[in-house]
Scaffold this motif. Structure first.
Motif, PDB file in Angstrom:
ATOM      1  N   ASN A  16       0.828  -1.196   0.000  1.00  0.00           N
ATOM      2  CA  ASN A  16       0.000   0.000   0.000  1.00  0.00           C
ATOM      3  C   ASN A  16       0.870   1.257   0.000  1.00  0.00           C
ATOM      4  N   VAL A  17       1.872   1.326   0.887  1.00  0.00           N
ATOM      5  CA  VAL A  17       2.690   2.545   0.942  1.00  0.00           C
ATOM      6  C   VAL A  17       3.506   2.727  -0.331  1.00  0.00           C
ATOM      7  N   SER A  20       2.118   4.938  -3.097  1.00  0.00           N
ATOM      8  CA  SER A  20       2.169   6.397  -2.938  1.00  0.00           C
ATOM      9  C   SER A  20       3.039   7.057  -3.998  1.00  0.00           C
ATOM     10  N   TYR A  36       1.854   9.934   8.851  1.00  0.00           N
ATOM     11  CA  TYR A  36       1.403   9.425   7.557  1.00  0.00           C
ATOM     12  C   TYR A  36       0.778  10.500   6.675  1.00  0.00           C
ATOM     13  N   SER A  37       0.823  11.753   7.112  1.00  0.00           N
ATOM     14  CA  SER A  37       0.125  12.823   6.405  1.00  0.00           C
ATOM     15  C   SER A  37       0.591  12.966   4.959  1.00  0.00           C
ATOM     16  N   LEU A  40      -0.863   9.327   3.130  1.00  0.00           N
ATOM     17  CA  LEU A  40      -2.290   8.980   3.066  1.00  0.00           C
ATOM     18  C   LEU A  40      -3.024   9.510   1.836  1.00  0.00           C
ATOM     19  N   GLU A  45      -5.047   2.653  -0.666  1.00  0.00           N
ATOM     20  CA  GLU A  45      -6.032   2.349   0.367  1.00  0.00           C
ATOM     21  C   GLU A  45      -5.741   3.197   1.607  1.00  0.00           C
ATOM     22  N   SER A  46      -6.277   4.410   1.632  1.00  0.00           N
ATOM     23  CA  SER A  46      -5.983   5.353   2.722  1.00  0.00           C
ATOM     24  C   SER A  46      -6.652   4.958   4.038  1.00  0.00           C
ATOM     25  N   ASP A  49      -5.115   0.868   8.455  1.00  0.00           N
ATOM     26  CA  ASP A  49      -4.593   1.303   9.754  1.00  0.00           C
ATOM     27  C   ASP A  49      -3.080   1.036   9.808  1.00  0.00           C
ATOM     28  N   PHE A  50      -2.295   2.052   9.470  1.00  0.00           N
ATOM     29  CA  PHE A  50      -0.840   1.903   9.435  1.00  0.00           C
ATOM     30  C   PHE A  50      -0.285   1.591  10.817  1.00  0.00           C
TER      31      PHE A  50
END
Length: 158
Positions: A16-17, A20, A36-37, A40, A45-46, A49-50
């Motif tokens: 997921n990351v 980005s 995570y600003s 995200l 998939e924002s 829950d990181f």
């Protein structure tokens, strides 16, 4: 050097990351700071829950930093995790880009490089095999046909 082995939650966090588009070092820095600003708004998939997934990594010893820097493989991956991996890494979705047949996925069009990468991620448990091309070629353009090959993914030990 051995590759990091990741559980499903931590592997899917990494995938997921990576969506980005940020550099590996920026991603690692954001995760280390638990800020995570920057990530995200960019990830696929924002709602993931990181914090929870990073805690899982800490609890079970999954080295997500090494995985981001050097690659990894899944320790275990169920069919739904495999479908999420295909979406995150290759933007391939069930019923749009391939068909699920019980515990197999069929008619997934990938490049040679994508096939090699996928096999390296899931090879402990899954086999990526070339499919017969005639049925899979229907409805494809010449450029799609020449750059991608249809593959089937199935369990090694059904």
């Amino acid at each position: 050097m051995s590759r990091a082995q990741l559980s499903i939650p931590v592997g899917l966090l990494v995938e997921n990351v990576l969506t980005s588009g940020e550099s590996k070092e920026v991603i690692i820095e954001c995760l280390q700071r638990r800020d995570y600003s920057r990530l995200l708004p960019l990830v696929k998939e924002s709602a993931m829950d990181f914090d929870e997934r990073l805690q899982t990594a800490a609890d079970i010893g999954d080295d997500w930093e090494k995985a981001i820097r050097q690659g990894y493989e899944f320790k275990f991956l169920h069919i739904n995790g495999l479908k999420r991996l295909l979406d995150f890494r290759f933007d391939r979705k069930v019923d749009r880009d391939y068909v699920q047949d019980e515990l197999s996925l069929k008619h997934i069009r990938l490049t040679v490089q994508e096939i090699e990468l996928l096999q390296s991620l899931i090879g402990r448990q899954w086999i990526v095999q070339a499919e017969e091309t005639e049925a899979a070629e229907e409805g494809r353009t010449a450029s799609e046909s020449s750059s991608c090959s249809p593959v089937r993914i199935q369990l090694k030990f059904p």
